[in-house]
Design a protein around this motif. Structure first.
Motif, short mmCIF file in Angstrom:
data_model
loop_
_atom_site.label_atom_id
_atom_site.label_comp_id
_atom_site.label_asym_id
_atom_site.label_seq_id
_atom_site.Cartn_x
_atom_site.Cartn_y
_atom_site.Cartn_z
N VAL A 210 1.16 -0.73 0.51
CA VAL A 210 -0.38 0.38 0.12
C VAL A 210 0.92 0.97 -0.12
O VAL A 210 0.97 2.17 -0.60
CB VAL A 210 -0.52 0.02 1.22
N TRP A 211 2.17 1.01 0.58
CA TRP A 211 2.74 2.42 0.44
C TRP A 211 3.17 2.87 -0.73
O TRP A 211 3.61 4.22 -0.97
CB TRP A 211 3.74 2.12 1.69
N GLU A 212 4.37 1.98 -0.87
CA GLU A 212 4.14 2.13 -2.30
C GLU A 212 2.92 2.82 -3.47
O GLU A 212 3.93 3.14 -4.38
CB GLU A 212 4.79 0.19 -2.98
N MET A 213 2.24 1.78 -3.60
CA MET A 213 0.91 2.41 -4.05
C MET A 213 0.94 4.25 -4.05
O MET A 213 0.44 4.73 -4.45
CB MET A 213 0.01 1.44 -4.32
N ILE A 214 0.51 5.11 -2.65
CA ILE A 214 -0.40 5.84 -2.22
C ILE A 214 0.54 6.62 -1.29
O ILE A 214 0.74 8.01 -1.79
CB ILE A 214 -0.86 5.65 -1.08
N LEU A 215 2.43 6.38 -1.16
CA LEU A 215 3.15 7.35 -0.57
C LEU A 215 4.72 7.41 -1.13
O LEU A 215 4.88 8.24 -1.20
CB LEU A 215 3.74 6.55 0.66
N LYS A 216 5.05 5.84 -2.67
CA LYS A 216 5.86 6.49 -2.94
C LYS A 216 5.96 7.92 -3.41
O LYS A 216 6.92 8.31 -3.58
CB LYS A 216 5.96 5.17 -4.07
N ASP A 217 4.90 8.16 -4.66
CA ASP A 217 4.86 9.38 -5.50
C ASP A 217 4.94 10.39 -5.09
O ASP A 217 4.69 11.99 -5.82
CB ASP A 217 3.88 9.26 -6.77
N ARG A 218 4.60 11.01 -2.97
CA ARG A 218 4.32 12.02 -2.63
C ARG A 218 5.75 12.92 -2.01
O ARG A 218 5.38 13.89 -1.67
CB ARG A 218 3.55 11.54 -1.13
N TRP A 220 8.82 11.98 -0.58
CA TRP A 220 9.49 12.32 0.30
C TRP A 220 10.65 12.01 0.44
O TRP A 220 11.11 10.30 -0.16
CB TRP A 220 7.99 10.79 1.48
N GLY A 221 11.58 12.74 1.03
CA GLY A 221 12.89 11.62 0.34
C GLY A 221 13.12 10.69 1.00
O GLY A 221 14.64 10.53 0.99
N LEU A 222 13.41 9.85 2.64
CA LEU A 222 13.37 9.42 3.36
C LEU A 222 12.03 7.92 3.26
O LEU A 222 12.39 7.15 3.41
CB LEU A 222 12.96 9.78 4.44
N TYR A 223 11.93 7.92 1.60
CA TYR A 223 11.36 7.00 1.42
C TYR A 223 11.93 5.97 1.09
O TYR A 223 10.84 4.55 2.06
CB TYR A 223 9.83 7.37 0.55
N ALA A 224 12.22 5.75 0.45
CA ALA A 224 13.15 4.26 -0.24
C ALA A 224 13.89 3.95 1.12
O ALA A 224 14.03 2.56 1.71
CB ALA A 224 14.40 5.02 -1.07
N HIS A 225 14.66 4.66 1.99
CA HIS A 225 14.92 4.58 3.67
C HIS A 225 13.99 4.01 4.41
O HIS A 225 14.17 2.48 5.03
CB HIS A 225 15.96 5.73 3.99
N TRP A 226 12.95 4.33 4.30
CA TRP A 226 11.73 4.02 5.31
C TRP A 226 11.28 2.43 5.33
O TRP A 226 10.94 1.40 5.35
CB TRP A 226 10.69 4.41 5.62
#
Length: 296
Positions: A210-218, A220-226
């Motif tokens: 779900v994060w891949e679908m809704i958070l990835k393109d927002r 956020w600079g720390l997304y990949a780390h999270w």
């Protein structure tokens, strides 16, 4: 006329003469006489009146519900019901023992019916958040399932009666969520409750998808780390973690250079910050980290 399951049973009163009021009674009453159908109830029974707030399974010709909808015509209303019936019938093919199914609960689009609906919209459920957005907007109560009332009342509210209408409305919703932070936050919080159902936590495998679908393109600079961190360290996500992550993203949209060590965050986020600061994202060792269930 009176209708039963869409079939006319005839007019309850026809060619009935209404007795004339006597001159004496007419002076006492200012109300005209009239006939109306009545219903006799036995003990422990009840009568529920539905004037259209809950969609009918069988719609009589010429019927118009009392509640206001955005549908332009009776034909649009019929198309919407037919669309529901189409996907419902497709979903019923998944039911192995239909005789044991509760009729009220079974009056819904589910299983293969939901998948076909997504296909007709050009949506891949495991890669596109559109079904989640639809569930949010139609106020769906069961996972990947749309009851007759949710479907008919929901789409009628937005003036949709065809797949083309629905697709256009979905595009508008998607655009609004991208541009409007408050809309995104409301949707984001709905998603967790919707997906976890009766579970205390959301399994990390589902959260990652779900994060891949809704958070990835927002952005956020720390997304990949999270994503790397929770995949290695966490087994499940609680509502506290899910919701507080959104606040953390807003507080630190790019990096942790301005991180406030005195701030109070759930333990998983504290662990994440420590992991990032200790060089965790660049650690490519094969050492397996001990995973834990979040209970914050």
């Amino acid at each position: 006329s009176i209708f039963r399951n869409g079939k006319a049973l005839g007019a309850p009163f026809q060619g009935t003469e209404i007795p004339k009021l006597t001159q004496i009674n007419a002076k006492k009453s200012s109300v005209s006489q009239f006939f109306c159908p009545t219903v006799g109830l036995t003990k422990n029974t009840q009568l529920v009146l539905n004037f259209g707030a809950k969609p009918f399974k069988f719609i009589p010709e010429g019927f118009k519900p009392l509640q206001d909808t955005s549908l332009k015509s009776k034909q649009d209303d019929t198309k919407l019901v037919e669309l529901f019936q189409k996907y419902k019938e497709i979903g019923k093919q998944d039911v192995k023992n239909e005789e044991t199914q509760d009729e009220e609960e079974d009056d819904a689009i589910e299983g293969s019916g939901t998948i076909q609906f997504a296909t007709d919209l050009g949506v891949s459920p495991d890669q596109d958040p559109m079904l989640l957005i639809i569930a949010w907007k139609l106020n769906a109560q069961s996972l990947w399932c749309f009851s007759r009332e949710e479907w008919v009342s929901g789409w009628a509210k937005y003036g949709c009666s065809t797949i083309e209408d629905i697709s256009l409305q979905c595009s508008k919703w998607m655009e609004n969520i991208k541009k409007d932070q408050s809309q995104f936050e409301a949707f984001y919080k709905f998603v967790f409750v919707y997906l976890k159902e009766e579970k205390r936590i959301l399994p990390i495998e589902e959260a990652l998808v779900v994060w891949e679908m809704i958070l990835k393109d927002r952005g956020w600079g720390l997304y990949a780390h999270w994503m790397k961190f929770v995949k290695k360290k966490v087994k499940g996500i609680s509502s506290d973690i899910w919701n507080m992550l959104l606040d953390f993203v807003k507080e630190y949209p790019k990096d942790l250079s301005q991180y406030d060590v005195s701030a109070s965050w759930p333990s998983v986020i504290d662990e994440f910050v420590e992991w990032v600061q200790d060089g965790g994202p660049s650690d490519n060792s094969e050492e397996k980290a001990q995973k834990y269930d979040d209970s914050d």
